[in-house]
Design an enzyme around this catalytic site. Structure first.
Site, PDB file in Angstrom:
ATOM      1  N   ASP A  77       0.819  -1.223   0.000  1.00  0.00           N
ATOM      2  CA  ASP A  77       0.000   0.000   0.000  1.00  0.00           C
ATOM      3  C   ASP A  77       0.855   1.276   0.000  1.00  0.00           C
ATOM      4  O   ASP A  77       0.328   2.385   0.067  1.00  0.00           O
ATOM      5  CB  ASP A  77      -1.002   0.002   1.167  1.00  0.00           C
ATOM      6  CG  ASP A  77      -0.329   0.083   2.519  1.00  0.00           C
ATOM      7  OD1 ASP A  77       0.925   0.115   2.575  1.00  0.00           O
ATOM      8  OD2 ASP A  77      -1.047   0.104   3.545  1.00  0.00           O
ATOM      9  N   ASP A 133       6.569   6.278  21.010  1.00  0.00           N
ATOM     10  CA  ASP A 133       6.491   7.732  21.076  1.00  0.00           C
ATOM     11  C   ASP A 133       5.266   8.093  21.915  1.00  0.00           C
ATOM     12  O   ASP A 133       4.132   7.751  21.562  1.00  0.00           O
ATOM     13  CB  ASP A 133       6.359   8.284  19.646  1.00  0.00           C
ATOM     14  CG  ASP A 133       6.993   9.644  19.488  1.00  0.00           C
ATOM     15  OD1 ASP A 133       6.763  10.488  20.370  1.00  0.00           O
ATOM     16  OD2 ASP A 133       7.698   9.861  18.497  1.00  0.00           O
ATOM     17  N   ASP A 156       7.161  13.301  23.423  1.00  0.00           N
ATOM     18  CA  ASP A 156       6.963  14.446  22.539  1.00  0.00           C
ATOM     19  C   ASP A 156       6.820  15.740  23.344  1.00  0.00           C
ATOM     20  O   ASP A 156       6.104  15.777  24.351  1.00  0.00           O
ATOM     21  CB  ASP A 156       5.679  14.188  21.727  1.00  0.00           C
ATOM     22  CG  ASP A 156       5.562  15.091  20.521  1.00  0.00           C
ATOM     23  OD1 ASP A 156       6.455  15.043  19.662  1.00  0.00           O
ATOM     24  OD2 ASP A 156       4.561  15.830  20.433  1.00  0.00           O
ATOM     25  N   GLU A 175      11.839  14.802  24.327  1.00  0.00           N
ATOM     26  CA  GLU A 175      12.062  15.806  23.296  1.00  0.00           C
ATOM     27  C   GLU A 175      11.923  17.146  23.992  1.00  0.00           C
ATOM     28  O   GLU A 175      10.812  17.577  24.318  1.00  0.00           O
ATOM     29  CB  GLU A 175      11.044  15.706  22.152  1.00  0.00           C
ATOM     30  CG  GLU A 175      11.391  16.665  21.027  1.00  0.00           C
ATOM     31  CD  GLU A 175      10.200  17.086  20.161  1.00  0.00           C
ATOM     32  OE1 GLU A 175      10.409  17.481  19.019  1.00  0.00           O
ATOM     33  OE2 GLU A 175       9.052  17.044  20.647  1.00  0.00           O
ATOM     34  N   HIS A 207      12.916  13.433  12.262  1.00  0.00           N
ATOM     35  CA  HIS A 207      11.849  13.582  11.277  1.00  0.00           C
ATOM     36  C   HIS A 207      11.318  15.010  11.163  1.00  0.00           C
ATOM     37  O   HIS A 207      10.389  15.253  10.407  1.00  0.00           O
ATOM     38  CB  HIS A 207      10.702  12.637  11.651  1.00  0.00           C
ATOM     39  CG  HIS A 207      10.101  13.004  12.982  1.00  0.00           C
ATOM     40  ND1 HIS A 207      10.798  12.935  14.165  1.00  0.00           N
ATOM     41  CD2 HIS A 207       8.871  13.479  13.298  1.00  0.00           C
ATOM     42  CE1 HIS A 207      10.029  13.351  15.144  1.00  0.00           C
ATOM     43  NE2 HIS A 207       8.849  13.687  14.655  1.00  0.00           N
ATOM     44  N   ASP A 208      11.864  15.927  11.952  1.00  0.00           N
ATOM     45  CA  ASP A 208      11.406  17.320  11.909  1.00  0.00           C
ATOM     46  C   ASP A 208      12.406  18.253  11.225  1.00  0.00           C
ATOM     47  O   ASP A 208      12.108  19.438  11.053  1.00  0.00           O
ATOM     48  CB  ASP A 208      11.194  17.859  13.332  1.00  0.00           C
ATOM     49  CG  ASP A 208      10.010  17.220  14.028  1.00  0.00           C
ATOM     50  OD1 ASP A 208       9.045  16.831  13.341  1.00  0.00           O
ATOM     51  OD2 ASP A 208      10.071  17.110  15.271  1.00  0.00           O
TER      52      ASP A 208
HETATM   53  O1  TEU Z   1       7.906  18.321  17.548  1.00  0.00           O
HETATM   54  C1  TEU Z   1       7.895  19.420  18.370  1.00  0.00           C
HETATM   55  C2  TEU Z   1       8.485  20.668  17.840  1.00  0.00           C
HETATM   56  O2  TEU Z   1       8.270  21.728  18.367  1.00  0.00           O
HETATM   57  C3  TEU Z   1       9.325  20.648  16.672  1.00  0.00           C
HETATM   58  O3  TEU Z   1      10.251  19.689  16.487  1.00  0.00           O
HETATM   59  C4  TEU Z   1       8.626  21.112  15.470  1.00  0.00           C
HETATM   60  O4  TEU Z   1       8.235  20.108  14.591  1.00  0.00           O
HETATM   61  C5  TEU Z   1       9.552  22.004  14.763  1.00  0.00           C
HETATM   62  O5  TEU Z   1      10.288  22.668  15.696  1.00  0.00           O
HETATM   63  C6  TEU Z   1       8.798  23.019  13.984  1.00  0.00           C
HETATM   64  O6  TEU Z   1       9.658  24.099  13.741  1.00  0.00           O
HETATM   65  C7  TEU Z   1       7.185  17.208  17.936  1.00  0.00           C
HETATM   66  C8  TEU Z   1       7.287  16.127  16.891  1.00  0.00           C
HETATM   67  O7  TEU Z   1       8.616  15.721  16.777  1.00  0.00           O
HETATM   68  C9  TEU Z   1       6.715  16.633  15.609  1.00  0.00           C
HETATM   69  O8  TEU Z   1       6.858  15.718  14.562  1.00  0.00           O
HETATM   70  C10 TEU Z   1       5.257  16.926  15.843  1.00  0.00           C
HETATM   71  O9  TEU Z   1       4.695  17.493  14.694  1.00  0.00           O
HETATM   72  C11 TEU Z   1       5.057  17.872  17.022  1.00  0.00           C
HETATM   73  O10 TEU Z   1       5.822  17.504  18.162  1.00  0.00           O
HETATM   74  C12 TEU Z   1       3.628  17.848  17.467  1.00  0.00           C
HETATM   75  O11 TEU Z   1       3.342  16.626  18.071  1.00  0.00           O
HETATM   76 CA    CA Z   2       1.883  -1.117   4.338  1.00  0.00          CA
END
Ligand code: TEU
Ligand code: CA
Length: 547
Positions: A26, A104, A206, A268, A336-337
């Protein structure tokens, strides 16, 4: 790796589940896919990468507005990823290989589709009304305060049905939970217990520092350093909604639940050494076992970190001076950010070279290193065509999709990732596991050598950290422990060759430039442009001899 404090010796690996391995065509990675790739991560031999722990980005049921960071049920698995039975099997398969598994934990907010929020927004007198943060509009109808959401725009959304605003620090589909309500705390503690009882070893938490805000919700002051082009949310300081002192009580509460099961957590969190120390529980160490130090990715409240010895030295020195005794640092180069390191440092086309040196820095530092999937093969940011963009959080160009593309296992059409249409496009085909597996000079082989050396030499896991004198563009430090020969970690961030004086003659263990490995050095070492090396020196460190 045995014992309650396994995380002190571990090399951890972050999997973004949508992008690691698809098992059913998928185009979305899933848990059975991850299970099929565990031997690549660690099969007990040096043919595998050799990681000790996995952090899985969220796998819970979710409307996927923020790709899983908008949780609608903390106690189940999203059907895209599999079932609870698949998760149980993943836990067992990890443990069978000596790999720990971290989930997470997203305590700051739920999805707006979580039953708790649906009930909360149903009426002002609903029993769970107070589980979220509801406030009246100002007399002119505007939001209760000036706070900005991390993804831009105001942090408040007006709910017409009940005539109040609710707080959302991220998307409006991610309402903030009210951790001042004891029912919320109890329910969220039970989430931890549910997974710990199933065998999960711990959590990545998070935005731990945002869980509690100033109880009076006052305005944030403007940021005098904001420049046009910066993210919108940096227009203001986060005085009243990030790292509020009450957060550290919530941290201790979470730690107490972890201790019921011998679990651990890595937060985090965003801060300099002084702010990070509080997440560990300061001198009492009754907080989180680990708190991320993101300053190798980005300057605290600033731009992406430069690849510059002087900057690296300042960050590591600040951490080593400010973390409480017994606390272990926790660095990452990617997640991932954030844009991928090999792309971030590629302004002159030498990003991959810098990325190689960065591996030896990360794995040579005192701390628990976290690798981001694909970094071990030098994956780069992928330019995503407009019509394929997925991330709704466009706080920077293209959002965060460029760093979230499918893992590249081989050079086939589906990259070994899927037989179907991948949820995000692929990167350059030549960057793949198959191509690098048997090439001793590849990025993958460099990772394997460094990780397995770290396993073999306890000084690299347990040794103290001491800054060495060096030419300005070289960051050099010594790792030392009683009874073992010290290891010098040297990183030349300059595009010119540099000479580093060593505390004694030694042998190069691992280096970005393979031809250096195994070489005997005299009292100094020549570092090629952008090179890094681990050198095991023969003399015992003077501090240890005096003991
Ligand atoms: O991220 C929190 C966060 O403030 C950042 O890493 C943000 O994505 C970046 O600074 C924007 O400039 C965490 C997670 O890692 C992220 O993927 C989520 O989108 C966010 O929390 C909300 O849960
Ligand atoms: Ca799959």
């Amino acid at each position: 790796m045995q014992g309650a404090e396994w995380w002190r010796e571990a090399v951890a690996y972050q999997i973004y589940p949508r992008s690691f391995q698809d098992s059913n065509g998928d185009g979305i990675g899933d848990i059975p896919g991850i299970i099929a790739r565990l031997d690549y991560l660690n099969d007990g031999t040096e043919r595998s990468l050799g990681i000790d722990a996995i952090w899985l980005s969220p796998t819970f049921p979710s409307p996927m507005k923020d790709f899983g960071y908008d949780v609608s049920d903390y106690l189940d698995v999203h059907p895209d990823f599999g079932t609870l039975a698949d998760m149980d099997r993943l836990i067992a398969e990890c443990h069978g290989r000596g790999i720990r598994l971290l989930l997470d934990y997203v305590p700051n907010h739920t999805s707006d589709m979580h039953p708790w929020f649906i009930e909360s927004r149903s009426s002002r007198t609903a029993p769970k009304r107070d589980w979220y943060v509801w406030r009246d509009a100002k007399p002119d109808g505007s939001p209760p305060n000036n706070w900005l959401a991390v993804f831009g725009g105001p942090a408040w959304e007006f709910d017409t049905a009940t005539g109040q605003y609710y707080l959302h620090s991220f998307l409006k589909e991610q309402p903030d939970l009210n951790w001042r309500n004891p029912g919320v705390v109890a329910a969220m503690h039970d989430v931890l217990r549910f997974w710990l009882a199933r065998g999960i070893d711990g959590f990545r938490i998070d935005v731990m520092g945002m869980v509690l805000k100033h109880p009076d919700y006052p305005d944030n002051p403007p940021n005098p350093n904001w420049r046009s082009g910066d993210e919108d949310r940096f227009r203001q300081l986060t005085t009243n909604n990030v790292n509020h002192p009450d957060v550290f009580d919530a941290v201790r509460g979470i730690r107490a639940v972890l201790d019921e099961f011998g679990g651990m957590a890595v937060g985090e969190v965003f801060g300099n050494g002084e702010q990070l120390r509080r997440f560990y529980g300061s001198d009492a160490l009754d907080g989180l076992q680990l708190a991320f130090d993101f300053r190798l990715i980005r300057e605290h409240e600033g731009p992406y970190a430069p690849w510059d010895a002087d900057y690296l030295r300042r960050v590591v020195e600040d951490s080593s001076r400010n973390l409480p005794a017994g606390a272990q640092p926790c660095y990452a180069l990617d997640n991932h950010d954030r844009f991928r390191l090999a792309s971030r440092l590629n302004h002159d086309g030498l990003g991959q070279q810098r990325a190689r040196a960065a591996v030896l820095l990360l794995l040579g530092l005192r701390g628990t290193p976290f690798l981001y999937y694909g970094a071990e093969i030098g994956m780069v940011d992928v330019d995503i065509p407009e019509d394929r963009l997925q991330d709704p959080a466009r706080f920077h160009y293209q959002g965060r999709d460029p760093e979230r593309t499918p893992m590249q296992w081989d050079a086939s059409a589906g990259r070994g990732f899927t037989t179907g249409e991948p949820w995000l496009p692929y990167g350059p085909i030549e960057i793949n596991v198959e191509a690098q597996r048997s090439d001793p000079d590849s990025m993958l082989s460099l990772h394997r050598r460094a990780i397995w050396r770290r396993k073999e030499l306890s000084v690299l896991r347990w040794g103290s950290y001491r800054l060495l004198d060096s030419p300005a563009p070289v960051f050099a430090f010594e790792r030392a422990t009683a009874g073992e020969r010290p290891v010098v970690v040297a990183v030349n961030t300059s595009t010119a060759p540099m000479t580093l004086e060593l505390p004694g003659s030694g042998t190069v263990l691992v280096a970005t430039h393979m031809e250096m490995e195994g070489r005997r050095t005299g009292g100094s070492i020549e570092l090629p442009p952008l090179a890094a090396a681990w050198v095991q020196v023969e003399t015992l460190p003077s501090g240890i001899l005096r003991q």
